[in-house]
Design an enzyme around this catalytic site. Sequence first.
Site, PDB file in Angstrom:
ATOM      1  N   ARG A 259       0.842  -1.198   0.000  1.00 19.33           N
ATOM      2  CA  ARG A 259       0.000   0.000   0.000  1.00 19.33           C
ATOM      3  C   ARG A 259       0.873   1.243   0.000  1.00 19.33           C
ATOM      4  O   ARG A 259       1.847   1.338   0.751  1.00 19.33           O
ATOM      5  CB  ARG A 259      -0.912   0.006   1.238  1.00 19.33           C
ATOM      6  CG  ARG A 259      -1.849  -1.192   1.242  1.00 19.33           C
ATOM      7  CD  ARG A 259      -2.833  -1.174   2.378  1.00 19.33           C
ATOM      8  NE  ARG A 259      -3.635  -2.403   2.336  1.00 19.33           N
ATOM      9  CZ  ARG A 259      -4.589  -2.710   3.206  1.00 19.33           C
ATOM     10  NH1 ARG A 259      -4.886  -1.869   4.188  1.00 19.33           N
ATOM     11  NH2 ARG A 259      -5.261  -3.835   3.087  1.00 19.33           N
ATOM     12  N   ARG A 274       2.230   0.690  10.400  1.00 20.00           N
ATOM     13  CA  ARG A 274       1.783   1.050   9.053  1.00 20.00           C
ATOM     14  C   ARG A 274       2.977   1.016   8.105  1.00 20.00           C
ATOM     15  O   ARG A 274       3.771   1.945   8.045  1.00 20.00           O
ATOM     16  CB  ARG A 274       1.151   2.447   9.076  1.00 20.00           C
ATOM     17  CG  ARG A 274       0.374   2.818   7.821  1.00 20.00           C
ATOM     18  CD  ARG A 274      -0.297   4.177   7.960  1.00 20.00           C
ATOM     19  NE  ARG A 274      -1.263   4.204   9.033  1.00 20.00           N
ATOM     20  CZ  ARG A 274      -2.528   3.779   8.921  1.00 20.00           C
ATOM     21  NH1 ARG A 274      -2.974   3.361   7.762  1.00 20.00           N
ATOM     22  NH2 ARG A 274      -3.351   3.809   9.957  1.00 20.00           N
ATOM     23  N   GLU A 350      -6.488  -1.546  15.282  1.00 23.02           N
ATOM     24  CA  GLU A 350      -7.121  -2.468  14.338  1.00 23.02           C
ATOM     25  C   GLU A 350      -6.164  -3.586  13.933  1.00 23.02           C
ATOM     26  O   GLU A 350      -5.009  -3.336  13.591  1.00 23.02           O
ATOM     27  CB  GLU A 350      -7.555  -1.692  13.093  1.00 23.02           C
ATOM     28  CG  GLU A 350      -8.174  -2.594  12.036  1.00 23.02           C
ATOM     29  CD  GLU A 350      -8.459  -1.867  10.731  1.00 23.02           C
ATOM     30  OE1 GLU A 350      -8.553  -0.618  10.747  1.00 23.02           O
ATOM     31  OE2 GLU A 350      -8.580  -2.541   9.700  1.00 23.02           O
ATOM     32  N   SER A 353     -10.414  -6.692   9.896  1.00 21.97           N
ATOM     33  CA  SER A 353     -11.601  -6.008   9.432  1.00 21.97           C
ATOM     34  C   SER A 353     -12.396  -7.024   8.634  1.00 21.97           C
ATOM     35  O   SER A 353     -11.859  -7.601   7.691  1.00 21.97           O
ATOM     36  CB  SER A 353     -11.172  -4.829   8.569  1.00 21.97           C
ATOM     37  OG  SER A 353     -12.223  -3.938   8.361  1.00 21.97           O
ATOM     38  N   ARG A 392       0.881  -6.849  12.520  1.00 17.85           N
ATOM     39  CA  ARG A 392       0.289  -6.272  13.732  1.00 17.85           C
ATOM     40  C   ARG A 392       0.108  -7.349  14.808  1.00 17.85           C
ATOM     41  O   ARG A 392       0.158  -7.049  16.004  1.00 17.85           O
ATOM     42  CB  ARG A 392      -1.034  -5.587  13.404  1.00 17.85           C
ATOM     43  CG  ARG A 392      -0.814  -4.295  12.616  1.00 17.85           C
ATOM     44  CD  ARG A 392      -2.071  -3.468  12.460  1.00 17.85           C
ATOM     45  NE  ARG A 392      -1.785  -2.264  11.669  1.00 17.85           N
ATOM     46  CZ  ARG A 392      -2.686  -1.341  11.367  1.00 17.85           C
ATOM     47  NH1 ARG A 392      -3.934  -1.458  11.797  1.00 17.85           N
ATOM     48  NH2 ARG A 392      -2.351  -0.292  10.648  1.00 17.85           N
TER      49      ARG A 392
END
Length: 427
Positions: A259, A274, A350, A353, A392
């Site tokens: 990303r 991130r 988070e 999801s 994560r």
Amino acid sequence: MHDIRFIRENPDAFDAALKRRKLAPMAGEILKTDSDRRALQAQIQELQSRRNQASKEIGALKAKGGDADALIAEVNDIKTKMPDLETEEASLAESLESRLIELPNLLDESVPDGDDEDQNQLIRTIGDIPSFRFTPKDHVALGEGLGLMDFALGAKLAGARFVVLSGQLARLERALAAFMLDTHTGEFGYVETLPPALVNSQTMTGTGQLPKFAEDLYRTDDKWLIPTAEVPLTNIVADEITDSAVLPLRMTAYTQCFRSEAGSAGRDTRGMIRQHQFSKVEMVSITHPDQSADELERMTSCAETILQKLELPYRVLKLCSGDTGFSAQQTYDLEVWLPGQDEGRGMYREISSCSNCGPFQARRMKARFRDVETGETRFLHTLNGSGLAVGRTLIAILENGQQEDGIILLPQALHSYMGTDRLVASA
RNA sequence: GGAGAGGUGGCAGAGCGGUUGAAUGCACCGGUCUUGAAAACCGGCAAGGGCGAAAGCCCUUCGUGGGUUCAAAUCCCACCCUCUCCGCCA
């Protein structure tokens, strides 16, 4: 992608749904274009019909040795009129298509209203937040303390938002991935899948990354790097009429994800939270429309099982209207407790999801099944969820398992994968 | 990267300028037969879209996009993909 017929029949409901997405009403404008296009289409089809008929007559006449000049002249006349009409029709169709393809999915009625992540709805909190007799460190301090996590090296090799893991920490990444895949395949019936990490534009459009979010993606000459395995896995059923007997299809994949983080400059710059490249074990389900609601609950619980087996405290949130993603009708986020964040006060972040996209992606990618009752084709429902984001999860293992002396105690579930019950500083 | 072959309905596979949206087989659905099943026989069966209350009528689609022609699955061009061989390479 939206069903133009739904908009025709329920323009007010459509505009109300857009409003929940903070978008201005546009059913009126869409329907105007739609009816203009259809009027033009009817006109064109009438000409085509006459042309086809005349051509057949010409064939019949010539077969009998007759004179077809008058008919040929008529067809030629029709052909001079066609291009303008066709160009106009194509232009209207394209304007309609480009409008519809950029609109987000309509939200499930159960989604709470809200502007941003602060208004997500807490569903449940699981596990006890650990207490420490010392101020817990974050994963950066822990990883570097172990000598197994090197951000400077990541920067040297690639740039900001990259890291190099080594030794037992690199192994921990592999152990987590293997543990997650084993659980999803062995306990939950997902089929392990290894898809391409580069895909074409059509595939990216199918799941909703394109055309609107190109800047979030990395691209090569003619392909795109996947930001999640959701993209290739879901598109497996694109352009197919899937046999309803095989539903639900459940697939899981461990892949690298890429990303650009174009919109996140300055956010989460510390550590591995991130990164431009991270790995994730993804779950995708393809279901009959009647099954997708139950499947979302099931998928969420599959992700939760991973957290529970890893003895990580977490909470489940239902995303509010302002925080639900483009392609989703409804989303549950799983947030893991990270005790080392916020100067050692800890916070939830988070880690998964899980979304039900309903027929939204299926319509974009023409993923259908045949309804046994009616014999008609219908759009499938698609769901995707992380189970889990591996990087994560690794962070959470470090921060939750840390001891005062800097070693990390590993959860029981990982002992066999790691060949040890703890991480210690490399010599 | 080079050379050759090929891409047709859920699958296999004919067709190679007109009456072909497409033979045939398999699969699937319905029926006859059977105590039931199988077999056999009969019938149905592509997708997307427009018009229509409906019945139905019409349009588009034979990898994709152009072109030739009154007419293209069929001829021409480009591109994409698959297979075989050669080269290179993990």
